[in-house]
Scaffold this motif. Structure first.
Motif, PDB file in Angstrom:
ATOM      1  N   ALA A 123      -9.771  -2.543  -0.863  1.00  0.00           N
ATOM      2  CA  ALA A 123      -9.672  -1.373  -1.815  1.00  0.00           C
ATOM      3  C   ALA A 123      -8.749  -0.232  -1.275  1.00  0.00           C
ATOM      4  O   ALA A 123      -9.113  -0.142  -0.107  1.00  0.00           O
ATOM      5  CB  ALA A 123     -10.915  -0.694  -2.020  1.00  0.00           C
ATOM      6  N   GLY A 124      -8.151   0.368  -1.877  1.00  0.00           N
ATOM      7  CA  GLY A 124      -7.429   1.342  -1.646  1.00  0.00           C
ATOM      8  C   GLY A 124      -7.209   2.639  -2.766  1.00  0.00           C
ATOM      9  O   GLY A 124      -7.437   2.061  -3.915  1.00  0.00           O
ATOM     10  N   THR A 125      -7.077   3.745  -2.168  1.00  0.00           N
ATOM     11  CA  THR A 125      -7.087   5.103  -3.202  1.00  0.00           C
ATOM     12  C   THR A 125      -5.963   5.355  -3.160  1.00  0.00           C
ATOM     13  O   THR A 125      -5.314   5.678  -2.114  1.00  0.00           O
ATOM     14  CB  THR A 125      -8.389   5.880  -2.767  1.00  0.00           C
ATOM     15  OG1 THR A 125      -9.462   5.168  -2.773  1.00  0.00           O
ATOM     16  CG2 THR A 125      -8.344   7.125  -3.746  1.00  0.00           C
ATOM     17  N   THR A 126      -5.271   5.877  -4.212  1.00  0.00           N
ATOM     18  CA  THR A 126      -3.873   6.461  -4.403  1.00  0.00           C
ATOM     19  C   THR A 126      -4.176   7.597  -5.443  1.00  0.00           C
ATOM     20  O   THR A 126      -5.090   7.755  -6.207  1.00  0.00           O
ATOM     21  CB  THR A 126      -2.925   5.533  -4.960  1.00  0.00           C
ATOM     22  OG1 THR A 126      -1.713   6.061  -4.727  1.00  0.00           O
ATOM     23  CG2 THR A 126      -3.278   5.068  -6.303  1.00  0.00           C
ATOM     24  N   ARG A 127      -3.079   8.194  -5.564  1.00  0.00           N
ATOM     25  CA  ARG A 127      -3.022   9.683  -6.527  1.00  0.00           C
ATOM     26  C   ARG A 127      -1.979   9.432  -7.266  1.00  0.00           C
ATOM     27  O   ARG A 127      -0.816   9.117  -7.195  1.00  0.00           O
ATOM     28  CB  ARG A 127      -2.795  10.812  -5.820  1.00  0.00           C
ATOM     29  CG  ARG A 127      -4.213  11.188  -4.966  1.00  0.00           C
ATOM     30  CD  ARG A 127      -4.085  12.673  -4.516  1.00  0.00           C
ATOM     31  NE  ARG A 127      -5.393  12.944  -3.965  1.00  0.00           N
ATOM     32  CZ  ARG A 127      -5.996  14.165  -3.793  1.00  0.00           C
ATOM     33  NH1 ARG A 127      -5.154  15.424  -4.261  1.00  0.00           N
ATOM     34  NH2 ARG A 127      -7.089  14.620  -3.239  1.00  0.00           N
ATOM     35  N   ASN A 128      -2.090   9.509  -8.397  1.00  0.00           N
ATOM     36  CA  ASN A 128      -0.895   9.442  -9.557  1.00  0.00           C
ATOM     37  C   ASN A 128      -0.686  10.803  -9.975  1.00  0.00           C
ATOM     38  O   ASN A 128      -1.564  11.530 -10.170  1.00  0.00           O
ATOM     39  CB  ASN A 128      -1.585   8.640 -10.917  1.00  0.00           C
ATOM     40  CG  ASN A 128      -1.580   7.243 -10.521  1.00  0.00           C
ATOM     41  OD1 ASN A 128      -1.105   6.669  -9.443  1.00  0.00           O
ATOM     42  ND2 ASN A 128      -2.329   6.403 -11.274  1.00  0.00           N
TER      43      ASN A 128
ATOM     44  N   VAL B  41       0.932  -1.158  -0.031  1.00  0.00           N
ATOM     45  CA  VAL B  41       0.168  -0.044  -0.211  1.00  0.00           C
ATOM     46  C   VAL B  41       0.758   1.173  -0.043  1.00  0.00           C
ATOM     47  O   VAL B  41       0.475   2.306   0.480  1.00  0.00           O
ATOM     48  CB  VAL B  41      -0.933   0.066   1.197  1.00  0.00           C
ATOM     49  CG1 VAL B  41      -1.839  -1.178   1.198  1.00  0.00           C
ATOM     50  CG2 VAL B  41      -0.407  -0.222   2.418  1.00  0.00           C
ATOM     51  N   LYS B  42       1.868   0.953  -0.680  1.00  0.00           N
ATOM     52  CA  LYS B  42       3.118   2.055  -0.512  1.00  0.00           C
ATOM     53  C   LYS B  42       2.499   3.586  -0.775  1.00  0.00           C
ATOM     54  O   LYS B  42       2.962   4.609  -0.322  1.00  0.00           O
ATOM     55  CB  LYS B  42       4.202   1.965  -1.457  1.00  0.00           C
ATOM     56  CG  LYS B  42       5.067   0.668  -0.750  1.00  0.00           C
ATOM     57  CD  LYS B  42       6.066   0.228  -1.657  1.00  0.00           C
ATOM     58  CE  LYS B  42       6.922  -1.175  -1.285  1.00  0.00           C
ATOM     59  NZ  LYS B  42       7.781  -1.471  -2.119  1.00  0.00           N
ATOM     60  N   ARG B  43       1.644   3.610  -1.966  1.00  0.00           N
ATOM     61  CA  ARG B  43       1.255   5.001  -2.350  1.00  0.00           C
ATOM     62  C   ARG B  43      -0.139   5.303  -1.974  1.00  0.00           C
ATOM     63  O   ARG B  43      -0.898   6.382  -2.672  1.00  0.00           O
ATOM     64  CB  ARG B  43       1.425   5.127  -3.892  1.00  0.00           C
ATOM     65  CG  ARG B  43       2.811   5.122  -4.372  1.00  0.00           C
ATOM     66  CD  ARG B  43       3.313   5.314  -5.755  1.00  0.00           C
ATOM     67  NE  ARG B  43       2.575   6.537  -6.021  1.00  0.00           N
ATOM     68  CZ  ARG B  43       2.539   6.948  -7.454  1.00  0.00           C
ATOM     69  NH1 ARG B  43       2.440   6.049  -8.361  1.00  0.00           N
ATOM     70  NH2 ARG B  43       2.044   8.290  -7.278  1.00  0.00           N
TER      71      ARG B  43
ATOM     72  N   PRO C 204       4.110   0.544   4.580  1.00  0.00           N
ATOM     73  CA  PRO C 204       3.968   0.319   3.138  1.00  0.00           C
ATOM     74  C   PRO C 204       3.406  -0.984   2.937  1.00  0.00           C
ATOM     75  O   PRO C 204       2.890  -1.432   1.902  1.00  0.00           O
ATOM     76  CB  PRO C 204       5.419   0.374   2.442  1.00  0.00           C
ATOM     77  CG  PRO C 204       6.237  -0.066   3.725  1.00  0.00           C
ATOM     78  CD  PRO C 204       5.567   0.532   4.748  1.00  0.00           C
ATOM     79  N   TYR C 205       2.940  -1.741   4.025  1.00  0.00           N
ATOM     80  CA  TYR C 205       2.392  -3.157   3.829  1.00  0.00           C
ATOM     81  C   TYR C 205       1.316  -3.317   4.917  1.00  0.00           C
ATOM     82  O   TYR C 205       1.334  -2.696   6.067  1.00  0.00           O
ATOM     83  CB  TYR C 205       3.421  -4.371   3.906  1.00  0.00           C
ATOM     84  CG  TYR C 205       4.396  -4.161   3.006  1.00  0.00           C
ATOM     85  CD1 TYR C 205       4.406  -4.872   1.888  1.00  0.00           C
ATOM     86  CD2 TYR C 205       5.552  -3.581   3.350  1.00  0.00           C
ATOM     87  CE1 TYR C 205       5.331  -4.559   0.830  1.00  0.00           C
ATOM     88  CE2 TYR C 205       6.708  -3.430   2.569  1.00  0.00           C
ATOM     89  CZ  TYR C 205       6.601  -3.968   1.379  1.00  0.00           C
ATOM     90  OH  TYR C 205       7.651  -3.964   0.257  1.00  0.00           O
ATOM     91  N   ILE C 206      -0.032  -3.984   4.636  1.00  0.00           N
ATOM     92  CA  ILE C 206      -0.998  -4.436   5.378  1.00  0.00           C
ATOM     93  C   ILE C 206      -1.480  -5.877   5.243  1.00  0.00           C
ATOM     94  O   ILE C 206      -1.105  -6.285   4.053  1.00  0.00           O
ATOM     95  CB  ILE C 206      -2.153  -3.512   5.537  1.00  0.00           C
ATOM     96  CG1 ILE C 206      -3.020  -3.567   4.069  1.00  0.00           C
ATOM     97  CG2 ILE C 206      -1.641  -2.037   5.646  1.00  0.00           C
ATOM     98  CD1 ILE C 206      -4.234  -2.805   4.234  1.00  0.00           C
TER      99      ILE C 206
END
Length: 110
Positions: free
Chosen positions: A105-110, A28-30, A85-87
């Motif tokens: 589910a994870g939300t990131t920004r690019n 889940v780094k970002r 960074p990890y779960i």
């Protein structure tokens, strides 16, 4: 401008549970927001929890993430906001048996 991206993954895929269970880790780094949705059936008694890690080897349990299973079908959602960074998801079995699913589910920004 940033674009939000939602990442989805099965963490536990309808696993028959008769003992303790540990899911694979999720990178889940970002990710800004992380959610795990648990669904269980059967007579499971025990605790679902989320663990976090900075190195994918040494794990710490987020005590606030504990969801108690009391022998009846159910579901629950745990939101995790972490700099780690990890779960991963764990189930500490007390008694009974049944099936367990977990979706991430994870939300990131690019």
């Amino acid at each position: 401008m940033f674009k939000s991206v939602t990442i989805k993954k099965n963490v536990i895929d309808n696993q028959a549970i008769t003992n303790n269970y540990i899911s694979d880790s999720i990178s889940v780094k970002r990710n800004l927001i992380n959610v795990i949705h648990f669904i269980w059936t059967g007579s499971l008694n025990g605790n679902l929890q989320i663990q976090i890690s900075i190195d994918n080897q040494n794990w710490e349990t987020i005590t606030e993430s504990t969801t108690a299973l009391n022998g009846v079908d159910g579901s629950g959602v745990v939101e995790v906001v972490t700099a780690c960074p990890y779960i991963r998801a764990i189930y500490n079995h007390t008694s009974g048996n049944g099936n367990l699913k977990a979706h991430y589910a994870g939300t990131t920004r690019n």
